[in-house]
Design a protein around this motif. Sequence first.
Motif, PDB file in Angstrom:
ATOM      1  N   LEU A 166      22.028  32.137  34.428  1.00 28.18           N
ATOM      2  CA  LEU A 166      23.126  31.739  33.552  1.00 28.18           C
ATOM      3  C   LEU A 166      24.279  32.711  33.725  1.00 28.18           C
ATOM      4  O   LEU A 166      24.079  33.928  33.688  1.00 28.18           O
ATOM      5  CB  LEU A 166      22.679  31.729  32.086  1.00 28.18           C
ATOM      6  CG  LEU A 166      21.387  30.973  31.742  1.00 28.18           C
ATOM      7  CD1 LEU A 166      21.111  31.076  30.249  1.00 28.18           C
ATOM      8  CD2 LEU A 166      21.464  29.520  32.175  1.00 28.18           C
ATOM      9  N   ALA A 167      25.484  32.186  33.909  1.00 20.00           N
ATOM     10  CA  ALA A 167      26.651  33.046  34.138  1.00 20.00           C
ATOM     11  C   ALA A 167      27.793  32.595  33.224  1.00 20.00           C
ATOM     12  O   ALA A 167      28.180  31.424  33.237  1.00 20.00           O
ATOM     13  CB  ALA A 167      27.080  32.978  35.601  1.00 20.00           C
ATOM     14  N   ASP A 168      28.322  33.543  32.439  1.00 22.52           N
ATOM     15  CA  ASP A 168      29.398  33.247  31.497  1.00 22.52           C
ATOM     16  C   ASP A 168      30.701  33.848  32.021  1.00 22.52           C
ATOM     17  O   ASP A 168      30.909  35.056  31.936  1.00 22.52           O
ATOM     18  CB  ASP A 168      29.057  33.822  30.119  1.00 22.52           C
ATOM     19  CG  ASP A 168      30.038  33.364  29.048  1.00 22.52           C
ATOM     20  OD1 ASP A 168      30.866  32.471  29.334  1.00 22.52           O
ATOM     21  OD2 ASP A 168      29.981  33.905  27.926  1.00 22.52           O
ATOM     22  N   GLU A 169      31.557  33.014  32.576  1.00 24.23           N
ATOM     23  CA  GLU A 169      32.844  33.445  33.147  1.00 24.23           C
ATOM     24  C   GLU A 169      32.654  34.646  34.088  1.00 24.23           C
ATOM     25  O   GLU A 169      33.258  35.709  33.888  1.00 24.23           O
ATOM     26  CB  GLU A 169      33.830  33.804  32.030  1.00 24.23           C
ATOM     27  CG  GLU A 169      34.285  32.628  31.202  1.00 24.23           C
ATOM     28  CD  GLU A 169      35.324  31.756  31.912  1.00 24.23           C
ATOM     29  OE1 GLU A 169      35.636  32.043  33.076  1.00 24.23           O
ATOM     30  OE2 GLU A 169      35.800  30.800  31.291  1.00 24.23           O
ATOM     31  N   PRO A 170      31.816  34.506  35.110  1.00 24.14           N
ATOM     32  CA  PRO A 170      31.484  35.670  35.947  1.00 24.14           C
ATOM     33  C   PRO A 170      32.661  36.233  36.730  1.00 24.14           C
ATOM     34  O   PRO A 170      32.599  37.365  37.200  1.00 24.14           O
ATOM     35  CB  PRO A 170      30.411  35.113  36.890  1.00 24.14           C
ATOM     36  CG  PRO A 170      30.687  33.639  36.948  1.00 24.14           C
ATOM     37  CD  PRO A 170      31.150  33.278  35.563  1.00 24.14           C
ATOM     38  N   THR A 171      33.744  35.458  36.866  1.00 26.63           N
ATOM     39  CA  THR A 171      34.917  35.959  37.593  1.00 26.63           C
ATOM     40  C   THR A 171      36.099  36.222  36.664  1.00 26.63           C
ATOM     41  O   THR A 171      37.198  36.535  37.117  1.00 26.63           O
ATOM     42  CB  THR A 171      35.351  34.952  38.681  1.00 26.63           C
ATOM     43  OG1 THR A 171      35.746  33.715  38.056  1.00 26.63           O
ATOM     44  CG2 THR A 171      34.220  34.671  39.651  1.00 26.63           C
ATOM     45  N   GLY A 172      35.880  36.123  35.351  1.00 31.07           N
ATOM     46  CA  GLY A 172      36.987  36.170  34.393  1.00 31.07           C
ATOM     47  C   GLY A 172      37.742  37.484  34.363  1.00 31.07           C
ATOM     48  O   GLY A 172      38.932  37.509  34.056  1.00 31.07           O
ATOM     49  N   ASN A 173      37.069  38.605  34.654  1.00 29.15           N
ATOM     50  CA  ASN A 173      37.726  39.912  34.595  1.00 29.15           C
ATOM     51  C   ASN A 173      38.091  40.454  35.967  1.00 29.15           C
ATOM     52  O   ASN A 173      38.384  41.642  36.098  1.00 29.15           O
ATOM     53  CB  ASN A 173      36.809  40.929  33.891  1.00 29.15           C
ATOM     54  CG  ASN A 173      36.858  40.786  32.378  1.00 29.15           C
ATOM     55  OD1 ASN A 173      37.814  40.255  31.834  1.00 29.15           O
ATOM     56  ND2 ASN A 173      35.820  41.235  31.716  1.00 29.15           N
ATOM     57  N   LEU A 174      38.082  39.589  36.978  1.00 32.95           N
ATOM     58  CA  LEU A 174      38.277  40.064  38.348  1.00 32.95           C
ATOM     59  C   LEU A 174      39.532  39.458  38.968  1.00 32.95           C
ATOM     60  O   LEU A 174      39.973  38.365  38.590  1.00 32.95           O
ATOM     61  CB  LEU A 174      37.055  39.682  39.200  1.00 32.95           C
ATOM     62  CG  LEU A 174      35.700  40.170  38.684  1.00 32.95           C
ATOM     63  CD1 LEU A 174      34.582  39.661  39.589  1.00 32.95           C
ATOM     64  CD2 LEU A 174      35.656  41.682  38.593  1.00 32.95           C
ATOM     65  N   ASP A 175      40.098  40.171  39.942  1.00 34.17           N
ATOM     66  CA  ASP A 175      41.224  39.616  40.680  1.00 34.17           C
ATOM     67  C   ASP A 175      40.723  38.540  41.640  1.00 34.17           C
ATOM     68  O   ASP A 175      39.522  38.305  41.774  1.00 34.17           O
ATOM     69  CB  ASP A 175      41.989  40.713  41.429  1.00 34.17           C
ATOM     70  CG  ASP A 175      41.124  41.477  42.424  1.00 34.17           C
ATOM     71  OD1 ASP A 175      40.206  40.885  43.023  1.00 34.17           O
ATOM     72  OD2 ASP A 175      41.361  42.682  42.605  1.00 34.17           O
ATOM     73  N   GLU A 176      41.638  37.876  42.311  1.00 32.12           N
ATOM     74  CA  GLU A 176      41.280  36.722  43.131  1.00 32.12           C
ATOM     75  C   GLU A 176      40.299  37.082  44.246  1.00 32.12           C
ATOM     76  O   GLU A 176      39.320  36.362  44.488  1.00 32.12           O
ATOM     77  CB  GLU A 176      42.545  36.095  43.733  1.00 32.12           C
ATOM     78  CG  GLU A 176      42.273  34.832  44.542  1.00 32.12           C
ATOM     79  CD  GLU A 176      43.549  34.194  45.046  1.00 32.12           C
ATOM     80  OE1 GLU A 176      43.451  33.248  45.854  1.00 32.12           O
ATOM     81  OE2 GLU A 176      44.649  34.637  44.645  1.00 32.12           O
ATOM     82  N   THR A 177      40.545  38.216  44.910  1.00 31.89           N
ATOM     83  CA  THR A 177      39.681  38.605  46.031  1.00 31.89           C
ATOM     84  C   THR A 177      38.267  38.896  45.558  1.00 31.89           C
ATOM     85  O   THR A 177      37.285  38.399  46.121  1.00 31.89           O
ATOM     86  CB  THR A 177      40.259  39.839  46.741  1.00 31.89           C
ATOM     87  OG1 THR A 177      41.559  39.514  47.243  1.00 31.89           O
ATOM     88  CG2 THR A 177      39.363  40.262  47.897  1.00 31.89           C
ATOM     89  N   ASN A 178      38.150  39.713  44.502  1.00 32.79           N
ATOM     90  CA  ASN A 178      36.827  40.027  43.980  1.00 32.79           C
ATOM     91  C   ASN A 178      36.162  38.807  43.361  1.00 32.79           C
ATOM     92  O   ASN A 178      34.943  38.634  43.455  1.00 32.79           O
ATOM     93  CB  ASN A 178      36.922  41.152  42.946  1.00 32.79           C
ATOM     94  CG  ASN A 178      37.003  42.520  43.575  1.00 32.79           C
ATOM     95  OD1 ASN A 178      36.157  42.883  44.392  1.00 32.79           O
ATOM     96  ND2 ASN A 178      38.012  43.290  43.233  1.00 32.79           N
ATOM     97  N   GLY A 179      36.964  37.957  42.718  1.00 29.29           N
ATOM     98  CA  GLY A 179      36.421  36.734  42.139  1.00 29.29           C
ATOM     99  C   GLY A 179      35.808  35.834  43.187  1.00 29.29           C
ATOM    100  O   GLY A 179      34.713  35.278  42.998  1.00 29.29           O
ATOM    101  N   GLN A 180      36.472  35.687  44.332  1.00 31.35           N
ATOM    102  CA  GLN A 180      35.936  34.865  45.419  1.00 31.35           C
ATOM    103  C   GLN A 180      34.643  35.456  45.955  1.00 31.35           C
ATOM    104  O   GLN A 180      33.679  34.733  46.250  1.00 31.35           O
ATOM    105  CB  GLN A 180      36.962  34.752  46.554  1.00 31.35           C
ATOM    106  CG  GLN A 180      36.510  33.867  47.713  1.00 31.35           C
ATOM    107  CD  GLN A 180      36.200  32.459  47.270  1.00 31.35           C
ATOM    108  OE1 GLN A 180      37.027  31.783  46.675  1.00 31.35           O
ATOM    109  NE2 GLN A 180      34.983  31.998  47.535  1.00 31.35           N
TER     110      GLN A 180
END
Length: 230
Positions: A166-180
């Motif tokens: 289960l993942a709750d907004e796993p990229t929400g606090n990251l910039d685009e590169t880290n989010g990808q």
Amino acid sequence: MTDPVLSIANAALSLDGNAGRVDILHDLSLDVAAGETLGLVGPSGSGKSSLLMVMGGLEQATAGRVTALGQDLTAMNEDQLARFRRDNMGVVFQSFHLIPTMTALENVATPLELAGARDAFDRAAAELRAVGLESRMDHYPSQMSGGEQQRVALARASAPRPKLLLADEPTGNLDETNGQAIIDLLFDLRDRHGATLIMVTHSTELAARCDRIIRLRDGRIEGPLSKAAE
């Protein structure tokens, strides 16, 4: 047809606040198949994270039934739910929730040690290598970037080989590169361990990679969308 790995039947969630009782989720029913990747989308305040918490037994439904891996979560007490999550679920939060006084290796090894794994540190090291942090194992969270901390959180969630991730907004606090990078790692973990992946996201790119998308509004399921419809 095989039984769903997770099933929600007429579930509701109400919480008591300073302004009185607040109804958050309303009469939700949903089945998730084993190995499926499900995206939960919708505007802020629609109930996405609350639904994920109910799925993981982190919030108890106030009505209806939640069944995971054939076990009725709504009939369990807090200790039983904690043991069930330890043995069957991995949870990734937007804010990482790492233990600041522990190194990356110790953070990842902790759930394995709690489960009694004798090779906890070997398995933790393998998971950190899998997320590209072989050189950061002895670093503390404060010594790592946000992207690196989220990688540690992913390694910690996946190390026990959970059946449900289960993942709750796993990229929400990251910039685009880290989010990808985190998106790619999430799907890699799913593929490597065969887990069922359920995630809350505002990212249209992340949602588009899911097998199925469920849209929520005002605590109700507005409608399931296929990838093609999205």
